[in-house]
Design a protein around this motif. Structure first.
Motif, PDB file in Angstrom:
ATOM      1  N   GLY A  39       0.815  -1.204   0.000  1.00 55.54           N
ATOM      2  CA  GLY A  39       0.000   0.000   0.000  1.00 55.54           C
ATOM      3  C   GLY A  39       0.849   1.253   0.000  1.00 55.54           C
ATOM      4  O   GLY A  39       2.084   1.190  -0.132  1.00 55.54           O
ATOM      5  N   THR A 116      -0.269  -4.711  -5.654  1.00 52.57           N
ATOM      6  CA  THR A 116      -0.097  -3.387  -5.068  1.00 52.57           C
ATOM      7  C   THR A 116      -1.344  -2.538  -5.244  1.00 52.57           C
ATOM      8  O   THR A 116      -1.989  -2.565  -6.295  1.00 52.57           O
ATOM      9  CB  THR A 116       1.129  -2.652  -5.656  1.00 52.57           C
ATOM     10  OG1 THR A 116       1.274  -1.389  -4.993  1.00 52.57           O
ATOM     11  CG2 THR A 116       0.982  -2.416  -7.159  1.00 52.57           C
ATOM     12  N   GLN A 117      -1.678  -1.800  -4.199  1.00 51.67           N
ATOM     13  CA  GLN A 117      -2.777  -0.839  -4.261  1.00 51.67           C
ATOM     14  C   GLN A 117      -2.290   0.509  -4.783  1.00 51.67           C
ATOM     15  O   GLN A 117      -3.087   1.424  -4.989  1.00 51.67           O
ATOM     16  CB  GLN A 117      -3.387  -0.663  -2.865  1.00 51.67           C
ATOM     17  CG  GLN A 117      -3.952  -1.939  -2.277  1.00 51.67           C
ATOM     18  CD  GLN A 117      -4.390  -1.751  -0.835  1.00 51.67           C
ATOM     19  OE1 GLN A 117      -5.525  -1.412  -0.549  1.00 51.67           O
ATOM     20  NE2 GLN A 117      -3.455  -1.970   0.097  1.00 51.67           N
ATOM     21  N   ASN A 118      -0.979   0.641  -4.978  1.00 53.40           N
ATOM     22  CA  ASN A 118      -0.393   1.908  -5.400  1.00 53.40           C
ATOM     23  C   ASN A 118      -0.500   2.113  -6.905  1.00 53.40           C
ATOM     24  O   ASN A 118      -0.500   1.150  -7.669  1.00 53.40           O
ATOM     25  CB  ASN A 118       1.077   1.968  -4.972  1.00 53.40           C
ATOM     26  CG  ASN A 118       1.235   1.855  -3.463  1.00 53.40           C
ATOM     27  OD1 ASN A 118       0.312   2.148  -2.715  1.00 53.40           O
ATOM     28  ND2 ASN A 118       2.398   1.414  -3.025  1.00 53.40           N
ATOM     29  N   LEU A 134      -3.492  -3.230  -8.688  1.00 50.17           N
ATOM     30  CA  LEU A 134      -4.916  -3.369  -8.408  1.00 50.17           C
ATOM     31  C   LEU A 134      -5.718  -2.142  -8.841  1.00 50.17           C
ATOM     32  O   LEU A 134      -6.806  -2.265  -9.405  1.00 50.17           O
ATOM     33  CB  LEU A 134      -5.118  -3.626  -6.909  1.00 50.17           C
ATOM     34  CG  LEU A 134      -6.539  -3.899  -6.423  1.00 50.17           C
ATOM     35  CD1 LEU A 134      -7.099  -5.174  -7.047  1.00 50.17           C
ATOM     36  CD2 LEU A 134      -6.567  -3.986  -4.900  1.00 50.17           C
ATOM     37  N   HIS A 135      -5.191  -0.967  -8.581  1.00 50.29           N
ATOM     38  CA  HIS A 135      -5.904   0.274  -8.889  1.00 50.29           C
ATOM     39  C   HIS A 135      -5.383   0.975 -10.133  1.00 50.29           C
ATOM     40  O   HIS A 135      -5.689   2.142 -10.365  1.00 50.29           O
ATOM     41  CB  HIS A 135      -5.827   1.224  -7.688  1.00 50.29           C
ATOM     42  CG  HIS A 135      -6.485   0.665  -6.455  1.00 50.29           C
ATOM     43  ND1 HIS A 135      -6.024   0.927  -5.180  1.00 50.29           N
ATOM     44  CD2 HIS A 135      -7.551  -0.160  -6.320  1.00 50.29           C
ATOM     45  CE1 HIS A 135      -6.796   0.296  -4.307  1.00 50.29           C
ATOM     46  NE2 HIS A 135      -7.728  -0.366  -4.975  1.00 50.29           N
ATOM     47  N   CYS A 220      -6.103 -11.448  -8.430  1.00 53.08           N
ATOM     48  CA  CYS A 220      -5.510 -11.268  -7.107  1.00 53.08           C
ATOM     49  C   CYS A 220      -5.938 -12.379  -6.149  1.00 53.08           C
ATOM     50  O   CYS A 220      -5.109 -12.905  -5.387  1.00 53.08           O
ATOM     51  CB  CYS A 220      -5.904  -9.907  -6.536  1.00 53.08           C
ATOM     52  SG  CYS A 220      -5.205  -8.509  -7.445  1.00 53.08           S
ATOM     53  N   SER A 235       0.070  -0.733   4.318  1.00 56.44           N
ATOM     54  CA  SER A 235      -1.339  -0.452   4.033  1.00 56.44           C
ATOM     55  C   SER A 235      -2.143  -0.466   5.322  1.00 56.44           C
ATOM     56  O   SER A 235      -2.016  -1.393   6.133  1.00 56.44           O
ATOM     57  CB  SER A 235      -1.913  -1.481   3.058  1.00 56.44           C
ATOM     58  OG  SER A 235      -3.304  -1.258   2.858  1.00 56.44           O
ATOM     59  N   SER A 241     -11.083  -2.740  -0.764  1.00 54.39           N
ATOM     60  CA  SER A 241     -10.331  -3.149  -1.946  1.00 54.39           C
ATOM     61  C   SER A 241      -9.141  -4.024  -1.591  1.00 54.39           C
ATOM     62  O   SER A 241      -8.847  -5.014  -2.265  1.00 54.39           O
ATOM     63  CB  SER A 241      -9.871  -1.910  -2.716  1.00 54.39           C
ATOM     64  OG  SER A 241      -9.173  -2.277  -3.876  1.00 54.39           O
ATOM     65  N   GLY A 242      -8.425  -3.689  -0.506  1.00 54.07           N
ATOM     66  CA  GLY A 242      -7.297  -4.507  -0.083  1.00 54.07           C
ATOM     67  C   GLY A 242      -7.641  -5.453   1.046  1.00 54.07           C
ATOM     68  O   GLY A 242      -7.139  -6.580   1.107  1.00 54.07           O
TER      69      GLY A 242
END
Length: 290
Positions: A39, A116-118, A134-135, A220, A235, A241-242
């Motif tokens: 995150g 990764t959420q980044n 992911l985003h 994922c 994170s 989402s995560g």
């Protein structure tokens, strides 16, 4: 359960070193087959702030939503003006010790996959080419009309040509890659349309209020299912989402460990939590595991 108490939990009133948690994280990594979920806290050492950690607490700011962006030309102008100024920080950011350690652990076989959420692309820049973003990623742009994906660098050049000198304005960067700008400056900003169909361009990222593509989410889940354990890095797991992947791992009996500077919504599912700087901690673990 948590492997070490927080500062308020120690009898002497002082913080206890997270040795137990670090030992457990090292043990999980030594066994291999670990999926990583990263995150914003992993990127703060690269100069990119987060929303909820130590660098984000002073910014009670609501980011652009998908509904705002698609509803009006003014909303899109506001986004692209602020993002155009902030892009130089995102584009100039380099992977830090944490990103490099994750890649080293992947090369050595201890880490098998990275989610990764980044949106900063720093895992890719560190060599983890197959990290699932992911985003999405800010270095790509998608046309909402024709669906064509293009380079953010190319769009940046077009926006610079349309708005000479605009890049020199602005203030502190926000986590989603934009800055705060006076309304008077935003009002005069010129937005570039799609070079193919003249449609609406949007960064290839998932805005607040927008859903992550179902096939990406399933990818994922598949990676978590294929892993032996899940390691969360930087994170707070504030958004579902995560957090859903942490819950899924715990529900299927996989151990979860969390390294984050602060409590997270996933702590109750973790076999170990470590509150420590990400870069230093991960670099030490990677060196120890060879």
């Amino acid at each position: 359960m948590r492997m070490h108490p927080g500062p308020e939990e120690t009898a002497a009133g002082t913080a206890e070193p997270p040795a137990a948690g670090l030992h457990e994280v090292g043990r999980l990594l030594a066994g291999g087959g670990v999926a990583v979920l990263s995150g914003a806290g992993l990127s703060t050492e690269s100069g990119i702030p987060d929303y909820r950690g130590a660098t984000g607490r002073a910014r009670p700011r609501t980011p652009m939503t998908f509904q705002e962006f698609t509803a009006s030309e003014d909303g899109r102008r506001r986004y692209w003006a602020r993002s155009h100024v902030g892009w130089r920080t995102i584009a100039g950011a380099a992977p830090n010790a944490g990103h490099r350690a994750v890649e080293a652990l992947r090369r050595s076989g201890h880490v098998t996959s990275v989610i990764t959420q980044n949106v900063d692309g720093l895992h890719r820049a560190a060599g983890t080419a197959d990290a699932v973003e992911l985003h999405g990623a800010l270095d790509r742009v998608v046309c909402l009309d024709c669906g064509r994906t293009s380079s953010r660098l190319a769009l940046d050049r077009r926006l610079t040509g349309l708005n000479p000198g605009f890049r020199d304005t602005g203030s502190r960067i926000n986590p989603d890659g934009d800055v705060e700008l006076p309304d008077a400056l935003v009002h005069g900003f010129r937005v570039a349309p799609c070079a193919v169909c003249s449609g609406v361009l949007k960064p290839d990222v998932v805005f607040f209020g927008e859903s992550v593509p179902k096939d990406r989410v399933q990818r994922c889940f598949d990676l978590v299912d294929a892993a032996r354990a899940l390691l969360v890095l930087g994170s707070s797991l504030t958004v579902m989402s995560g957090l859903r992947f942490v819950r899924h791992a715990a529900r299927t009996g996989k151990p979860v460990a969390i390294v984050n500077q602060g409590a997270t919504r996933g702590d109750e599912f973790a076999a170990a939590t470590v509150a420590a700087p990400l870069g230093e901690t991960l670099a030490a673990l990677a060196a120890e595991l060879g």
